[in-house]
Write a protein that holds these residues in place. Sequence first.
Motif, PDB file in Angstrom:
ATOM      1  N   ARG A 141       0.348   7.620  -5.390  1.00 27.32           N
ATOM      2  CA  ARG A 141       0.237   6.587  -4.366  1.00 27.32           C
ATOM      3  C   ARG A 141      -0.072   5.258  -5.041  1.00 27.32           C
ATOM      4  N   LEU A 142       0.583   4.201  -4.598  1.00 22.29           N
ATOM      5  CA  LEU A 142       0.325   2.853  -5.085  1.00 22.29           C
ATOM      6  C   LEU A 142      -0.181   2.027  -3.922  1.00 22.29           C
ATOM      7  N   TYR A 143      -1.217   1.235  -4.152  1.00 27.10           N
ATOM      8  CA  TYR A 143      -1.681   0.303  -3.135  1.00 27.10           C
ATOM      9  C   TYR A 143      -2.405  -0.851  -3.800  1.00 27.10           C
ATOM     10  N   ARG A 144      -2.482  -1.952  -3.064  1.00 28.09           N
ATOM     11  CA  ARG A 144      -3.214  -3.119  -3.533  1.00 28.09           C
ATOM     12  C   ARG A 144      -4.515  -3.196  -2.762  1.00 28.09           C
ATOM     13  N   THR A 145      -5.558  -3.674  -3.426  1.00 28.12           N
ATOM     14  CA  THR A 145      -6.818  -3.882  -2.733  1.00 28.12           C
ATOM     15  C   THR A 145      -6.847  -5.307  -2.206  1.00 28.12           C
ATOM     16  N   ALA A 146      -7.432  -5.470  -1.048  1.00 31.51           N
ATOM     17  CA  ALA A 146      -7.531  -6.794  -0.446  1.00 31.51           C
ATOM     18  C   ALA A 146      -8.824  -7.446  -0.903  1.00 31.51           C
ATOM     19  N   GLN A 147      -8.734  -8.621  -1.454  1.00 30.77           N
ATOM     20  CA  GLN A 147      -9.895  -9.368  -1.929  1.00 30.77           C
ATOM     21  C   GLN A 147      -9.837 -10.758  -1.316  1.00 30.77           C
ATOM     22  N   VAL A 154      -1.266  -2.808   1.339  1.00 31.12           N
ATOM     23  CA  VAL A 154      -2.591  -3.331   1.043  1.00 31.12           C
ATOM     24  C   VAL A 154      -3.612  -2.402   1.669  1.00 31.12           C
ATOM     25  N   HIS A 155      -4.566  -1.940   0.883  1.00 30.94           N
ATOM     26  CA  HIS A 155      -5.628  -1.053   1.355  1.00 30.94           C
ATOM     27  C   HIS A 155      -6.867  -1.905   1.607  1.00 30.94           C
ATOM     28  N   THR A 156      -7.363  -1.906   2.837  1.00 30.21           N
ATOM     29  CA  THR A 156      -8.499  -2.756   3.191  1.00 30.21           C
ATOM     30  C   THR A 156      -9.793  -1.970   3.324  1.00 30.21           C
ATOM     31  N   GLY A 157      -9.784  -0.701   2.977  1.00 32.70           N
ATOM     32  CA  GLY A 157     -10.982   0.126   3.121  1.00 32.70           C
ATOM     33  C   GLY A 157     -11.975  -0.095   2.004  1.00 32.70           C
ATOM     34  N   ASP A 158     -12.791   0.929   1.795  1.00 32.85           N
ATOM     35  CA  ASP A 158     -13.821   0.882   0.768  1.00 32.85           C
ATOM     36  C   ASP A 158     -13.187   0.786  -0.620  1.00 32.85           C
ATOM     37  N   PRO A 159     -13.934   0.251  -1.583  1.00 35.56           N
ATOM     38  CA  PRO A 159     -13.413   0.238  -2.951  1.00 35.56           C
ATOM     39  C   PRO A 159     -13.321   1.653  -3.499  1.00 35.56           C
ATOM     40  N   LEU A 160     -12.900   1.760  -4.718  1.00 36.38           N
ATOM     41  CA  LEU A 160     -12.682   3.057  -5.335  1.00 36.38           C
ATOM     42  C   LEU A 160     -13.955   3.890  -5.344  1.00 36.38           C
ATOM     43  N   THR A 191      -7.504  10.070 -12.544  1.00 29.45           N
ATOM     44  CA  THR A 191      -6.789  10.117 -11.271  1.00 29.45           C
ATOM     45  C   THR A 191      -6.356   8.742 -10.788  1.00 29.45           C
ATOM     46  N   ARG A 192      -6.906   7.686 -11.389  1.00 27.69           N
ATOM     47  CA  ARG A 192      -6.538   6.339 -10.946  1.00 27.69           C
ATOM     48  C   ARG A 192      -6.343   5.414 -12.139  1.00 27.69           C
ATOM     49  N   LEU A 193      -5.319   4.591 -12.031  1.00 24.86           N
ATOM     50  CA  LEU A 193      -5.089   3.506 -12.977  1.00 24.86           C
ATOM     51  C   LEU A 193      -5.255   2.213 -12.193  1.00 24.86           C
ATOM     52  N   VAL A 194      -6.076   1.313 -12.692  1.00 23.15           N
ATOM     53  CA  VAL A 194      -6.386   0.071 -11.982  1.00 23.15           C
ATOM     54  C   VAL A 194      -5.851  -1.103 -12.797  1.00 23.15           C
ATOM     55  N   ILE A 195      -5.040  -1.948 -12.137  1.00 27.92           N
ATOM     56  CA  ILE A 195      -4.399  -3.090 -12.794  1.00 27.92           C
ATOM     57  C   ILE A 195      -4.758  -4.349 -12.020  1.00 27.92           C
ATOM     58  N   ARG A 196      -5.166  -5.392 -12.726  1.00 30.27           N
ATOM     59  CA  ARG A 196      -5.421  -6.670 -12.055  1.00 30.27           C
ATOM     60  C   ARG A 196      -4.086  -7.301 -11.680  1.00 30.27           C
ATOM     61  N   MET A 197      -3.964  -7.755 -10.447  1.00 27.17           N
ATOM     62  CA  MET A 197      -2.730  -8.418 -10.004  1.00 27.17           C
ATOM     63  C   MET A 197      -2.495  -9.705 -10.793  1.00 27.17           C
ATOM     64  N   PRO A 229       3.791  -9.312  -3.331  1.00 26.27           N
ATOM     65  CA  PRO A 229       4.569  -9.101  -2.127  1.00 26.27           C
ATOM     66  C   PRO A 229       3.703  -9.031  -0.892  1.00 26.27           C
ATOM     67  N   ARG A 230       4.169  -9.661   0.144  1.00 25.28           N
ATOM     68  CA  ARG A 230       3.465  -9.609   1.427  1.00 25.28           C
ATOM     69  C   ARG A 230       3.916  -8.350   2.144  1.00 25.28           C
ATOM     70  N   THR A 231       3.005  -7.413   2.275  1.00 21.83           N
ATOM     71  CA  THR A 231       3.357  -6.126   2.860  1.00 21.83           C
ATOM     72  C   THR A 231       2.415  -5.789   3.996  1.00 21.83           C
ATOM     73  N   THR A 232       2.688  -4.686   4.661  1.00 22.65           N
ATOM     74  CA  THR A 232       1.852  -4.246   5.764  1.00 22.65           C
ATOM     75  C   THR A 232       0.532  -3.712   5.234  1.00 22.65           C
ATOM     76  N   GLN A 233      -0.502  -3.796   6.059  1.00 25.18           N
ATOM     77  CA  GLN A 233      -1.800  -3.334   5.634  1.00 25.18           C
ATOM     78  C   GLN A 233      -2.003  -1.880   6.033  1.00 25.18           C
ATOM     79  N   VAL A 234      -2.653  -1.131   5.175  1.00 24.25           N
ATOM     80  CA  VAL A 234      -2.991   0.255   5.446  1.00 24.25           C
ATOM     81  C   VAL A 234      -4.446   0.293   5.843  1.00 24.25           C
ATOM     82  N   ARG A 235      -4.742   0.840   7.003  1.00 24.84           N
ATOM     83  CA  ARG A 235      -6.112   0.823   7.491  1.00 24.84           C
ATOM     84  C   ARG A 235      -6.799   2.168   7.385  1.00 24.84           C
TER      85      ARG A 235
END
Length: 185
Positions: free
Chosen positions: A65-71, A103-109, A155-161, A174-180
């Motif tokens: 799974r790939l997702y971006r964190t919202a900051q 974009v994942h807007t939930g809790d951090p890792l 289990t996770r690879l974290v990359i700075r945008m 990319p402007r994408t839909t948010q995952v809640r």
Amino acid sequence: MKSKNGLAVMVGLIIFVLLIGLAILLQSAYLLYAATAVPILLVPFLPDWSSTQTLRPGRRTSKVRLYRTAQEEGEGFLVIEADPGAIQWNKRKLLFSLEGVPVHTGDPLPASSAALTVLLYDLSKHGRKKSRFAIELAHLKDRVSSLSYTTDEVTRLVIRMEDLSTLDPAFQAPRTTQVRKGLEA
């Protein structure tokens, strides 16, 4: 396959077929010997498909799974979350695309997962595809060897945008839909 390599392979195949045809037509053993040498000469021009793994997270059976964190400040992070064994650590590169990454807007890792930071040094831009990047897995394996866990536990690879936009200045996140909904740990 690069266009120069593709042209060399096509020319080599045409020469091979011509030599085989002429060897049969003229019943010449020498032309047959020459035809058998052509595939040996073509080997350096063939692409190396077995050295890369491409992540395709949109499929139903995908273990990645790939997702971006919202900051609020900064661009956030790109997280590649994989089931154990989904990343093939014996490959040279891990390719991924940024098209349609939610974009994942939930809790951090969660702290219980083994995450590995991918640095700018580990990243490279794909030559032909604009939104595709590569991670050098050898660099990550070297870094994990000095840690208390193994690559099988990651289990996770974290990359700075920010690092991705440094590699490709024309890249815009990319402007994408948010995952809640939350992710399973």
